[in-house]
Design an enzyme around this catalytic site. Structure first.
Site, PDB file in Angstrom:
ATOM      1  N   GLY A  94      40.338  48.303  79.129  1.00  0.00           N
ATOM      2  CA  GLY A  94      38.886  48.236  79.108  1.00  0.00           C
ATOM      3  C   GLY A  94      38.398  46.824  78.838  1.00  0.00           C
ATOM      4  N   SER A  95      37.232  46.468  79.369  1.00  0.00           N
ATOM      5  CA  SER A  95      36.630  45.179  79.051  1.00  0.00           C
ATOM      6  C   SER A  95      36.007  45.239  77.652  1.00  0.00           C
ATOM      7  CB  SER A  95      35.570  44.827  80.092  1.00  0.00           C
ATOM      8  OG  SER A  95      36.194  44.536  81.333  1.00  0.00           O
ATOM      9  N   GLY A  96      35.599  44.071  77.160  1.00  0.00           N
ATOM     10  CA  GLY A  96      35.011  43.990  75.823  1.00  0.00           C
ATOM     11  C   GLY A  96      35.996  43.448  74.801  1.00  0.00           C
ATOM     12  N   HIS A  97      37.230  43.186  75.249  1.00  0.00           N
ATOM     13  CA  HIS A  97      38.262  42.654  74.342  1.00  0.00           C
ATOM     14  C   HIS A  97      38.636  41.212  74.699  1.00  0.00           C
ATOM     15  CE1 HIS A  97      38.565  46.756  73.085  1.00  0.00           C
ATOM     16  NE2 HIS A  97      39.025  47.168  74.249  1.00  0.00           N
ATOM     17  N   LYS A 138      48.596  48.754  76.645  1.00  0.00           N
ATOM     18  CA  LYS A 138      48.257  49.135  75.273  1.00  0.00           C
ATOM     19  C   LYS A 138      48.247  50.662  75.191  1.00  0.00           C
ATOM     20  CE  LYS A 138      44.242  46.937  74.880  1.00  0.00           C
ATOM     21  NZ  LYS A 138      44.081  46.615  76.321  1.00  0.00           N
ATOM     22  N   HIS A 140      38.250  49.762  69.464  1.00  0.00           N
ATOM     23  CA  HIS A 140      37.035  50.344  70.028  1.00  0.00           C
ATOM     24  C   HIS A 140      36.171  50.922  68.922  1.00  0.00           C
ATOM     25  CE1 HIS A 140      40.407  50.834  72.866  1.00  0.00           C
ATOM     26  NE2 HIS A 140      39.558  50.263  73.680  1.00  0.00           N
ATOM     27  N   ASP A 149      44.726  54.463  79.556  1.00  0.00           N
ATOM     28  CA  ASP A 149      45.459  53.316  80.111  1.00  0.00           C
ATOM     29  C   ASP A 149      46.850  53.744  80.560  1.00  0.00           C
ATOM     30  OD1 ASP A 149      43.216  52.013  79.140  1.00  0.00           O
ATOM     31  OD2 ASP A 149      44.330  50.383  78.198  1.00  0.00           O
TER      32      ASP A 149
END
Lengths: 331, 331
Positions: free
Chosen positions: B54-57, B105, B219, B110
């Protein structure tokens, strides 16, 4: 106030101690008085470069100590100028026998204390020249400054003057290169949120939930105006346009575009700003040939960003590209 | 919610576009489907490395694409797994004829989507092996995971496996190195504040003004417990102790100590945490011979940090030290 600190009075000393432990291959930390110098000591025959200022803007300045950039950095208390008796030994530590250049952001306290330290050094027969960085186009004069403030453009001055010193330029030549960068770099920032200085314990200013401050200073000093929150592309245009106009950028020119995070901004948002700033520059016929995106001149956990543009010629581009090995910049 | 974005629906695409423009010397961005690959394309005869999530990391994972680390990265929507039809072409782009290692991860979505993509690749005669990272000692099973979560230790897996691939190891050998890192790396984090996912528009959890969450996921998934805000040294001990205990670190061992910022934490605070984590390790007779401090695996603007420890031997230390040239790691 929730912070990963032990005590507002010890945060700077503990943080710099940790920094020194983590980067012992690059820097050494001196504790009494507090300053940071290159791990290998001064380089004989090279012009020494020293900068410093209030803490809370990390990685500025200690993160830029190392090969190809600064020889020493002097961290003051949070958002507070370092004292002359901290700065003078940093000058001495940076002295390789070819004189020292002090790079000072334009804040009244910084300018005054670096000047006093330069007089102390002069009494010890160490020549110190000073270049003052004043890249922030947002306001003339502000809370802590006569004239324009020095902000993220400082990174470009330190990198490029550092490369000039590393290639063997003498003091006059390094001063000239630093002044050339100062003459050709401009910045402007925006804050979405305030930050909290540990010893103050509350946000440094109030910003309503639906407003942002255009032209913010790196200590949260007032900017040009407050507006309602707006899309990133519009905000970016409000930052980039005054920067490009002040520089008088013409079609065909080449620039470094630097989008700087204020400390609490997600990296994804910095690249959204970068994308639009680049489109606007290209729309003016300006070529972006060098880029930097990240948290380099911060205001603790403030959310926001600044846009810096440096007009490049072949010399400045080559000095920007020259190798650098510091905790925060490395290529 | 104040963010430097234009639209929650377009933020990932615009951000990755900006990232590609800023780092065109290192990466190329593919938009349909969205993934990032090395600027030079796959390296013939080298094992390809692919990661994603996921994006945001950010900078995870696209910031680690380049020489000596990943060949491709696949950004999902914010905090959302990338889809198999994004991942499969990234596998193909990373394929230099020696097979592909997927570094995943441990989140259920995922793992599932990378597995499906590996099946698609297999149908095209491309061998994909998968290593799952599960370094977070905070909890067994959590909101999005069966078993331990994969967090900041992923950086070490990607760096070290990337170096093994770059030196010419075959697929089995690269898998073995990656698994060795997974077996020897542990992490735990703390959140001081929540973050706000753009399309949600409100904080992902509620954390009272005087409380922090020990063992937070990246998250914002629940951790071990909520406690009253405490001094950094105490918090650091709450993170470091379970990490070191789980690793079974013995006196005389050598480690990499990595203090990771969650995105909104001032750098000064990360070094306060580093200082204490290092003191605690040294108190156990453990030698910290490699260090990394900064925002590498973030949760948007969350304030907090994680502590990662990797047990080193000569091989892992040499692979960590090997040259890397990506947007976010460069030496």
């Amino acid at each position: 106030m929730k912070k990963l600190i032990n005590d507002p009075q010890s945060v700077v000393a503990e943080s710099v101690e940790g920094f020194g432990l983590a980067h012992a291959d690059v820097v050494q930390v001196h504790t009494d008085p507090l300053f940071v110098s290159r791990a290998g000591g001064a380089v004989s025959g090279k012009v020494g470069l020293v900068s410093g200022g209030g803490s809370g803007h990390e990685p500025l300045h200690a993160g830029f100590v190392g090969d190809g950039m600064l020889d020493a950095a002097v961290p003051g208390a949070m958002f507070t100028s370092p004292t002359p008796d901290q700065i003078a030994p940093a000058f001495a530590a940076a002295d390789g026998g070819a004189g020292v250049l002090a790079i000072v952001k334009n804040y009244t306290g910084d300018v005054l204390n670096f000047e006093t330290a330069a007089e102390l050094a002069d009494a010890d027969d160490l020549t110190v020249r000073t270049v003052v960085v004043n890249d922030d186009v947002a306001v003339e004069d502000s809370l802590y400054t006569a004239g324009r403030r020095g902000v993220a453009g400082t990174v470009a001055v330190e990198k490029i003057a550092g490369a000039a010193a590393a290639r063997g330029d003498d003091l006059e030549a390094v001063v000239a290169v630093a002044e050339k960068v100062v003459a050709n770099v401009r910045s402007m920032g925006v804050a979405l949120t305030a930050c909290t200085v540990p010893h103050a314990g509350k946000p440094s200013f109030d910003l309503p939930e639906d407003e942002i401050e255009i032209g913010i200073g790196i200590h949260g000093e007032p900017g040009r105006r407050r507006i309602k929150a707006a899309p990133a592309d519009e905000i970016t245009e409000m930052l980039l346009t005054p920067v490009a106009d002040d520089l008088g950028l013409a079609s065909g020119e080449q620039v470094l575009l630097f989008v700087n995070g204020m400390g609490g901004t997600p990296q994804s948002e910095l690249y959204v700003v970068y994308r639009q700033a680049r489109r606007l520059l290209e729309g003016r016929g300006v070529q972006v040939t060098r880029s930097l995106v990240g948290n380099y001149v911060t205001s603790l956990e403030m959310q926001g960003a600044s846009v810096t543009v440096l007009r490049l010629d072949d010399e400045l581009a080559a000095l920007w590209d020259a190798p650098v090995r510091t905790a925060a910049l490395h290529w």
